[in-house]
Structures are given as structure tokens and as C-alpha cells.
Design a protein around this motif. Structure first.
Motif, PDB file in Angstrom:
ATOM      1  N   ASN A  43      20.398 -12.290 -19.964  1.00 39.03           N
ATOM      2  CA  ASN A  43      19.762 -11.320 -20.868  1.00 39.03           C
ATOM      3  C   ASN A  43      20.678 -10.867 -21.990  1.00 39.03           C
ATOM      4  N   GLU A  44      21.471 -11.793 -22.520  1.00 36.75           N
ATOM      5  CA  GLU A  44      22.361 -11.480 -23.628  1.00 36.75           C
ATOM      6  C   GLU A  44      21.686 -11.849 -24.948  1.00 36.75           C
ATOM      7  N   GLN A  45      21.931 -11.064 -25.963  1.00 36.99           N
ATOM      8  CA  GLN A  45      21.461 -11.377 -27.306  1.00 36.99           C
ATOM      9  C   GLN A  45      22.355 -12.485 -27.865  1.00 36.99           C
ATOM     10  N   VAL A  46      21.751 -13.494 -28.471  1.00 35.54           N
ATOM     11  CA  VAL A  46      22.524 -14.600 -29.039  1.00 35.54           C
ATOM     12  C   VAL A  46      22.212 -14.698 -30.525  1.00 35.54           C
ATOM     13  N   ASN A  53      22.426 -19.864  -8.528  1.00 38.57           N
ATOM     14  CA  ASN A  53      22.616 -19.187  -9.805  1.00 38.57           C
ATOM     15  C   ASN A  53      22.806 -20.276 -10.853  1.00 38.57           C
ATOM     16  N   TYR A  54      21.709 -20.633 -11.496  1.00 36.55           N
ATOM     17  CA  TYR A  54      21.752 -21.737 -12.452  1.00 36.55           C
ATOM     18  C   TYR A  54      22.597 -21.404 -13.674  1.00 36.55           C
ATOM     19  N   ALA A  55      22.677 -20.141 -14.034  1.00 33.18           N
ATOM     20  CA  ALA A  55      23.513 -19.763 -15.177  1.00 33.18           C
ATOM     21  C   ALA A  55      24.977 -20.083 -14.890  1.00 33.18           C
ATOM     22  N   ASN A  56      25.440 -19.802 -13.670  1.00 30.67           N
ATOM     23  CA  ASN A  56      26.832 -20.112 -13.319  1.00 30.67           C
ATOM     24  C   ASN A  56      27.072 -21.617 -13.306  1.00 30.67           C
ATOM     25  N   ASP A 113      24.539 -23.247 -23.718  1.00 34.62           N
ATOM     26  CA  ASP A 113      24.955 -21.891 -24.073  1.00 34.62           C
ATOM     27  C   ASP A 113      23.764 -20.937 -24.117  1.00 34.62           C
ATOM     28  N   LEU A 114      22.682 -21.350 -24.735  1.00 32.16           N
ATOM     29  CA  LEU A 114      21.507 -20.473 -24.820  1.00 32.16           C
ATOM     30  C   LEU A 114      20.895 -20.222 -23.450  1.00 32.16           C
ATOM     31  N   PHE A 115      20.901 -21.228 -22.593  1.00 31.39           N
ATOM     32  CA  PHE A 115      20.374 -21.036 -21.242  1.00 31.39           C
ATOM     33  C   PHE A 115      21.215 -20.000 -20.489  1.00 31.39           C
ATOM     34  N   ILE A 116      22.519 -20.176 -20.523  1.00 34.31           N
ATOM     35  CA  ILE A 116      23.413 -19.257 -19.814  1.00 34.31           C
ATOM     36  C   ILE A 116      23.181 -17.825 -20.294  1.00 34.31           C
ATOM     37  N   ARG A 117      23.205 -17.659 -21.588  1.00 26.39           N
ATOM     38  CA  ARG A 117      23.117 -16.309 -22.146  1.00 26.39           C
ATOM     39  C   ARG A 117      21.714 -15.725 -22.023  1.00 26.39           C
ATOM     40  N   THR A 171      17.825 -13.343 -33.575  1.00 21.89           N
ATOM     41  CA  THR A 171      18.521 -13.816 -32.373  1.00 21.89           C
ATOM     42  C   THR A 171      17.768 -15.013 -31.815  1.00 21.89           C
ATOM     43  N   LEU A 172      18.414 -15.682 -30.892  1.00 25.90           N
ATOM     44  CA  LEU A 172      17.837 -16.873 -30.260  1.00 25.90           C
ATOM     45  C   LEU A 172      17.729 -16.661 -28.763  1.00 25.90           C
ATOM     46  N   ARG A 173      16.772 -17.322 -28.167  1.00 26.81           N
ATOM     47  CA  ARG A 173      16.693 -17.357 -26.707  1.00 26.81           C
ATOM     48  C   ARG A 173      15.919 -18.598 -26.298  1.00 26.81           C
TER      49      ARG A 173
END
Length: 165
Positions: free
Chosen positions: A98-101, A56-59, A90-94, A143-145
Motif C-alpha cells: 500500500n505504498e504510493q509510487v 508473502n508474495y511481496a517479500n 517494483d510496482l507489485f511489491i509497493r 501515482t502508479l499501482r
């Protein structure tokens, strides 16, 4: 046979363990340090893993991001600044979650003044690591992703980090 002969009180001085030499102590400390490092590496793998056995790369990225914030709690944070990296983490994690940033949220995550963060966001966008997405219902909102390129590069780096720790 005397049942007390093995009791420490009755053991001769020759049978008692001798104090370790400085070289033996140094070697023992090295072994302990290696074991701590091995366990730390195992914990990184466990904490970044998923139930299906995949990483889990986000973790893992979140642990790195939090470690950076913890560092600022200990040291004077004015000596550390890497806003582009903080933004990417931060952008990678979110993005992975699938979170809106929002832009303001990303700026806050960078731990630098908003104007500085916006300059870095511009560069990250130009490099095609990050993209701006207009809100479909509100043209004033953006938003950003992470882009696929940014996601692939971050995943590659995180895998390298995980493998070499």
C-alpha cells in the motif's frame, strides 16, 4: 581386551577408510548439491512466508528484484535489460504494501533511462497491468499501482516460481 585396540593409532590399515573413487566423489557432490538446492528452496519458502502460514508474495518479489540488482553489481549491467519486468516487480511489491509510487520512483526502479522507462510504463498501462492514479488534491501529481489483473498475473507467476524452485 586391550582398551587401545580401537584407537586410530592401533587400527590396522585394512580398517582405515579408503580414499573415494572419482565416481564416488561425483555422486557425493551431486548429493551435496541437491541438499544445498533443497535448503535454498526451503529458505525461499521461509523468507517469503508469513506468521499465519500464507505466502508473502511481496517479500518473494522483493527477493527476486534484489537478486536482479545484485547481479548488476557483479556483471556489466549493460548486458542485462528487462525494464518491464523490473517495473512490474517494483510496482507489485509497493502496491502490496500500500505504498504510493510516483512515476519518477518507478522509472528509477527500472534501472534504465527515464524515457525508456516511460515507454514501458505506457505499454504496461495499455496492457492493463498498471494504472495511473491522479492525486485527489494535486492534479499535477500522478501515482502508479498494479491493477487487479496485473496483481493476479504476478501472484500466479510468483506461485509458479515458488512451486518449481
Amino acid at each position: 581386551m586391550n582398551r587401545f585396540q580401537d584407537h586410530p593409532v592401533f587400527v590396522s590399515e585394512d580398517a582405515l577408510p579408503q580414499p573415494l573413487s572419482s565416481a564416488e566423489l561425483r555422486d557425493l557432490r551431486k548429493l551435496l548439491d541437491r541438499e544445498k538446492q533443497r535448503q535454498s528452496i526451503a529458505n525461499i519458502g521461509e523468507l517469503s512466508g508469513r506468521a499465519d502460514g500464507k505466502v508473502n508474495y511481496a517479500n518473494l518479489a522483493e527477493r527476486i528484484y534484489r537478486a536482479r540488482r545484485d547481479r548488476e553489481r557483479v556483471f556489466d549491467d549493460s548486458i542485462f535489460a528487462d525494464p518491464a519486468w523490473d517495473l512490474l516487480l517494483d510496482l507489485f511489491i509497493r502496491s502490496e504494501r500500500n505504498e504510493q509510487v510516483s512515476i519518477s520512483s518507478a522509472c528509477h526502479a527500472s534501472s534504465v533511462p527515464e524515457a525508456t522507462a516511460l515507454r514501458y510504463l505506457k505499454v504496461l498501462t495499455e496492457k492493463k497491468y498498471v494504472e495511473r492514479i491522479s492525486h485527489p488534491n494535486d492534479r499535477r501529481s500522478t501515482t502508479l499501482r498494479m491493477t487487479p489483473l496485473g496483481t493476479n498475473l504476478m501472484t500466479e507467476w510468483l506461485e509458479h516460481f515458488r512451486a518449481n524452485r
